[in-house]
Design an enzyme around this catalytic site. Structure first.
Site, PDB file in Angstrom:
ATOM      1  N   MET A 207      23.420 -86.563 -43.870  1.00 43.33           N
ATOM      2  CA  MET A 207      25.296 -86.493 -42.985  1.00 43.33           C
ATOM      3  C   MET A 207      25.600 -85.161 -43.248  1.00 43.33           C
ATOM      4  O   MET A 207      26.285 -85.047 -42.110  1.00 43.33           O
ATOM      5  CB  MET A 207      25.605 -86.920 -44.860  1.00 43.33           C
ATOM      6  CG  MET A 207      27.099 -87.142 -44.022  1.00 43.33           C
ATOM      7  SD  MET A 207      27.765 -88.899 -42.938  1.00 43.33           S
ATOM      8  CE  MET A 207      28.572 -88.352 -41.928  1.00 43.33           C
ATOM      9  N   LYS A 208      24.909 -84.556 -43.060  1.00 42.90           N
ATOM     10  CA  LYS A 208      25.527 -83.145 -43.464  1.00 42.90           C
ATOM     11  C   LYS A 208      24.791 -82.980 -41.738  1.00 42.90           C
ATOM     12  O   LYS A 208      25.561 -82.361 -40.557  1.00 42.90           O
ATOM     13  CB  LYS A 208      24.896 -81.914 -43.188  1.00 42.90           C
ATOM     14  CG  LYS A 208      25.297 -80.148 -43.026  1.00 42.90           C
ATOM     15  CD  LYS A 208      26.753 -80.096 -43.075  1.00 42.90           C
ATOM     16  CE  LYS A 208      26.332 -78.933 -42.994  1.00 42.90           C
ATOM     17  NZ  LYS A 208      28.204 -78.017 -42.330  1.00 42.90           N
TER      18      LYS A 208
END
Length: 296
Positions: A169-170
């Site tokens: 997600m980062k």
């Protein structure tokens, strides 16, 4: 009083504020110096213990790592593991390659330890204020243990799923941010080239539907000349876009826009972008220069 003890490797721009807030929350914190002693000395003055070696850090029950990327994280974990206590947990707050993260988590679990990937959203100012955001990848039991410690430095905590999910997600988050930076830089070069000044451009975009928090931070340099408006280096931006490319390759996804963003930063880096001194908003200068545009 908590029974957890916290070790911290990497008390730099982000890590200093995080460790400081963990101390404020009442956790015993052990830190180790790398190159810059000033953050360590400040934390020791606030009550932290300075480790004489990585073995001292390894004795802690929850160990945070803030490092430039996966190679450094892998090396740190390799050094810590022989001395870690049973059920100790590594919390990787770096922006790392998810494939590396999942392999590390598997190895740690097999050895009787735990791992959470908890990459950061925010700035050093937010780190000092305890208002970072984080997206966490970890098994449920590991997440339950680390969440109270993470809450000391993060205002927003989202459990994304198993190990590696936080780093995935980062990378998606940073793809959007670095994509904005690349587009803003190219738009401003074209703007100047066709006779519209940066200030005129900003007067139209600021406050419109195209405005956003990242735009305002980016333009803090482009318009106001604040060289430290967003202290995230070109080198780290390029590294993250390479990790994004690898993640896309791993699932056979065509990512032409991601590649274009990566190449914008790669060109800036090749032209002399210094990882220690040049930050993401400075990309505007490299794109302008490449196109023969002189910025005022």
């Amino acid at each position: 009083m908590t029974s957890e003890t916290v070790g911290f490797v990497g008390v730099g721009l982000m890590g200093h504020g995080m460790a400081s807030n963990i101390l404020k929350a009442g956790y015993p914190v052990t830190v180790i110096a790398h190159r810059n002693r000033a953050p360590v000395e400040d934390l020791v003055a606030k009550g932290a213990t300075e480790a004489a070696s990585m073995a001292d850090i390894a004795a802690c029950s929850i160990i945070h790592i803030c490092a430039p990327g996966s190679p450094q994280v892998e090396a740190i974990v390799s050094e810590l593991m022989p001395n870690m206590t049973p059920n100790a947990i590594i919390v990787d707050c770096s922006t790392s390659d998810p494939n590396s993260t999942m392999a590390l988590a598997e190895g740690l679990e097999a050895a009787g330890f735990g791992m959470a990937d908890a990459p950061l959203g925010g700035t050093p100012v937010q780190a000092e204020a305890g208002e970072l955001a984080t997206m966490v990848g970890a098994p449920d039991a590991v997440f339950a243990r680390v969440k109270p410690v993470i809450a000391a430095w993060a205002g927003a905590i989202v459990h994304m799923g198993p190990s590696g999910a936080g780093h995935k997600m980062k990378l998606l988050n940073n793809f959007l941010a670095m994509g904005y930076a690349a587009m803003y830089s190219e738009a401003l070069a074209l703007s100047e080239k066709v006779g519209i000044t940066t200030n005129q451009f900003d007067s139209v975009i600021r406050g419109s539907r195209m405005d956003c928090g990242f735009y305002q931070t980016f333009m803090g340099y482009a318009v106001e000349g604040n060289a430290e408006a967003h202290k995230f280096t070109l080198t780290n931006a390029l590294k993250d876009m390479r990790y994004l490319e690898a993640m896309a390759d791993g699932v056979a996804l065509a990512n032409p826009i991601g590649n274009a963003v990566k190449n914008s930063f790669a060109l800036a880096h090749a032209a002399g972008g210094d990882g220690a001194e040049d930050y993401v908003p400075h990309l505007v200068d490299y794109v302008a220069k490449r196109n023969g545009v002189t910025r005022g």
